[in-house]
Design a protein around this motif. Structure first.
Motif, PDB file in Angstrom:
ATOM      1  N   ASP A 115      85.425  43.770  18.137  1.00 50.10           N
ATOM      2  CA  ASP A 115      84.355  44.300  18.545  1.00 50.10           C
ATOM      3  C   ASP A 115      84.323  45.637  18.095  1.00 50.10           C
ATOM      4  O   ASP A 115      83.446  46.637  18.601  1.00 50.10           O
ATOM      5  N   GLU A 116      85.115  46.269  17.476  1.00 52.76           N
ATOM      6  CA  GLU A 116      85.305  47.646  17.083  1.00 52.76           C
ATOM      7  C   GLU A 116      85.248  47.970  15.695  1.00 52.76           C
ATOM      8  O   GLU A 116      86.014  47.194  14.753  1.00 52.76           O
ATOM      9  N   TRP A 117      84.493  48.765  15.107  1.00 51.07           N
ATOM     10  CA  TRP A 117      84.392  48.940  13.592  1.00 51.07           C
ATOM     11  C   TRP A 117      85.551  49.873  13.078  1.00 51.07           C
ATOM     12  O   TRP A 117      85.861  50.838  13.748  1.00 51.07           O
ATOM     13  N   ILE A 118      86.165  49.316  11.938  1.00 52.42           N
ATOM     14  CA  ILE A 118      87.338  50.026  11.595  1.00 52.42           C
ATOM     15  C   ILE A 118      86.832  50.298   9.961  1.00 52.42           C
ATOM     16  O   ILE A 118      86.165  49.517   9.371  1.00 52.42           O
ATOM     17  N   GLU A 119      87.357  51.303   9.502  1.00 57.04           N
ATOM     18  CA  GLU A 119      86.654  52.012   8.396  1.00 57.04           C
ATOM     19  C   GLU A 119      87.934  52.494   7.599  1.00 57.04           C
ATOM     20  O   GLU A 119      88.879  52.952   8.147  1.00 57.04           O
ATOM     21  N   PHE A 120      88.063  52.322   5.992  1.00 61.94           N
ATOM     22  CA  PHE A 120      89.019  52.861   5.073  1.00 61.94           C
ATOM     23  C   PHE A 120      88.272  53.148   4.162  1.00 61.94           C
ATOM     24  O   PHE A 120      87.396  52.700   3.714  1.00 61.94           O
ATOM     25  N   PHE A 121      89.300  53.872   3.215  1.00 64.13           N
ATOM     26  CA  PHE A 121      88.680  54.567   2.211  1.00 64.13           C
ATOM     27  C   PHE A 121      89.798  53.742   0.903  1.00 64.13           C
ATOM     28  O   PHE A 121      90.974  53.641   1.327  1.00 64.13           O
ATOM     29  N   MET A 173      81.029  59.590   4.208  1.00 65.72           N
ATOM     30  CA  MET A 173      80.221  59.346   2.789  1.00 65.72           C
ATOM     31  C   MET A 173      80.564  60.631   1.821  1.00 65.72           C
ATOM     32  O   MET A 173      80.840  60.424   0.672  1.00 65.72           O
ATOM     33  N   LEU A 174      80.390  61.880   2.375  1.00 69.58           N
ATOM     34  CA  LEU A 174      80.938  62.982   1.918  1.00 69.58           C
ATOM     35  C   LEU A 174      82.068  62.771   1.101  1.00 69.58           C
ATOM     36  O   LEU A 174      82.228  63.431  -0.015  1.00 69.58           O
ATOM     37  N   LYS A 175      83.090  62.503   1.706  1.00 70.91           N
ATOM     38  CA  LYS A 175      84.556  62.139   1.153  1.00 70.91           C
ATOM     39  C   LYS A 175      84.463  61.318  -0.257  1.00 70.91           C
ATOM     40  O   LYS A 175      84.984  61.629  -1.047  1.00 70.91           O
ATOM     41  N   VAL A 176      83.336  60.456  -0.171  1.00 70.42           N
ATOM     42  CA  VAL A 176      83.416  59.542  -1.425  1.00 70.42           C
ATOM     43  C   VAL A 176      82.695  60.675  -2.461  1.00 70.42           C
ATOM     44  O   VAL A 176      83.131  60.283  -3.708  1.00 70.42           O
ATOM     45  N   PHE A 177      81.608  61.054  -2.079  1.00 68.99           N
ATOM     46  CA  PHE A 177      80.802  61.966  -2.837  1.00 68.99           C
ATOM     47  C   PHE A 177      81.572  62.937  -3.647  1.00 68.99           C
ATOM     48  O   PHE A 177      81.406  63.459  -4.799  1.00 68.99           O
ATOM     49  N   LEU A 178      82.559  63.644  -2.854  1.00 65.98           N
ATOM     50  CA  LEU A 178      83.423  64.749  -3.359  1.00 65.98           C
ATOM     51  C   LEU A 178      84.606  64.623  -3.882  1.00 65.98           C
ATOM     52  O   LEU A 178      85.232  65.347  -4.342  1.00 65.98           O
ATOM     53  N   ASN A 179      85.191  63.408  -3.649  1.00 62.72           N
ATOM     54  CA  ASN A 179      86.527  63.196  -4.123  1.00 62.72           C
ATOM     55  C   ASN A 179      86.678  62.185  -5.008  1.00 62.72           C
ATOM     56  O   ASN A 179      86.581  60.684  -4.694  1.00 62.72           O
ATOM     57  N   ASP A 180      87.077  62.553  -6.269  1.00 62.12           N
ATOM     58  CA  ASP A 180      87.171  61.562  -7.420  1.00 62.12           C
ATOM     59  C   ASP A 180      88.151  60.402  -7.383  1.00 62.12           C
ATOM     60  O   ASP A 180      88.205  59.552  -7.999  1.00 62.12           O
ATOM     61  N   GLU A 181      89.086  60.753  -6.311  1.00 62.99           N
ATOM     62  CA  GLU A 181      90.120  59.795  -6.054  1.00 62.99           C
ATOM     63  C   GLU A 181      89.717  58.421  -5.188  1.00 62.99           C
ATOM     64  O   GLU A 181      90.342  57.554  -4.994  1.00 62.99           O
ATOM     65  N   ILE A 182      88.505  58.768  -4.474  1.00 58.85           N
ATOM     66  CA  ILE A 182      88.055  57.749  -3.652  1.00 58.85           C
ATOM     67  C   ILE A 182      86.774  56.994  -4.370  1.00 58.85           C
ATOM     68  O   ILE A 182      85.871  57.730  -4.588  1.00 58.85           O
ATOM     69  N   SER A 183      86.804  55.705  -4.167  1.00 60.54           N
ATOM     70  CA  SER A 183      85.613  55.107  -4.878  1.00 60.54           C
ATOM     71  C   SER A 183      84.751  54.214  -3.569  1.00 60.54           C
ATOM     72  O   SER A 183      83.997  53.682  -4.051  1.00 60.54           O
ATOM     73  N   GLU A 184      85.514  53.765  -2.677  1.00 59.32           N
ATOM     74  CA  GLU A 184      84.847  52.859  -1.641  1.00 59.32           C
ATOM     75  C   GLU A 184      85.125  53.405  -0.286  1.00 59.32           C
ATOM     76  O   GLU A 184      86.289  53.698   0.204  1.00 59.32           O
ATOM     77  N   LEU A 185      84.041  53.032   0.476  1.00 63.02           N
ATOM     78  CA  LEU A 185      84.246  53.669   2.055  1.00 63.02           C
ATOM     79  C   LEU A 185      83.908  51.812   2.648  1.00 63.02           C
ATOM     80  O   LEU A 185      82.512  51.529   2.370  1.00 63.02           O
ATOM     81  N   PHE A 186      84.896  51.435   3.127  1.00 62.39           N
ATOM     82  CA  PHE A 186      84.559  49.952   3.647  1.00 62.39           C
ATOM     83  C   PHE A 186      84.719  49.792   5.160  1.00 62.39           C
ATOM     84  O   PHE A 186      85.646  50.367   5.574  1.00 62.39           O
TER      85      PHE A 186
END
Length: 160
Positions: A153-159, A134-147
């Protein structure tokens, strides 16, 4: 027949949504952190909580920050979102805000102990699960979503 199909299509596009917020409150190089008392999501995070039915998003983050920190923030800026779909099919959306405008005295609540921390030291703290991303979203203006989504049965996340 066309009306029925349109209604059916519209029904498929609706989903149950849980809305929450989180706010990074900055004072120079320092930020407010909360050592969360919640056993379901322990560790250090920024203050925030749920949006109440009928409440504006901005009013909700101002209220939650005040309840958890004693600080009255103003001019919170939406800087991104974190979202995922739960196993029951409901979507959970966390609106991420930041501000450097506040007044009051920092005061802990039942939600957890609050304090100021150097932003550069957060990576050395026991952060709540996923807070590092989440810090990456707060600090990087190029990222707007963490999904997040589940695959095998495994969580996958991407920006985004």
């Amino acid at each position: 027949l066309k009306v029925t199909c349109a209604k059916e299509q519209k029904m498929r596009r609706t989903e149950t949504v849980i809305l929450a917020n989180m706010c990074m409150i900055c004072d120079g190089s320092r930020v407010v952190v909360e050592n969360r008392a919640d056993a379901n999501w322990p560790g250090f995070a920024f203050p925030g909580g749920h949006v109440e039915k009928g409440e504006s998003f901005t009013d909700a983050v101002i209220r939650e920050v005040f309840e958890e920190t004693g600080l009255k923030i103003s001019s919170p800026i939406l800087c991104g979102i974190k979202d995922w779909v739960n196993d029951d099919g409901s979507r959970y959306i966390v609106l991420l805000y930041k501000t450097n405008k506040f007044e009051g005295t920092l005061t802990s609540s039942d939600e957890g102990e609050v304090s100021w921390a150097e932003l550069s030291e957060l990576d050395k703290m026991s952060l709540a699960s996923g807070m590092d991303n989440m810090l990456k979203v707060f600090l990087n203006d190029e990222i707007s979503e963490l999904f997040f989504y589940k695959e095998n049965d495994e969580w996958i996340e991407f920006f985004k």
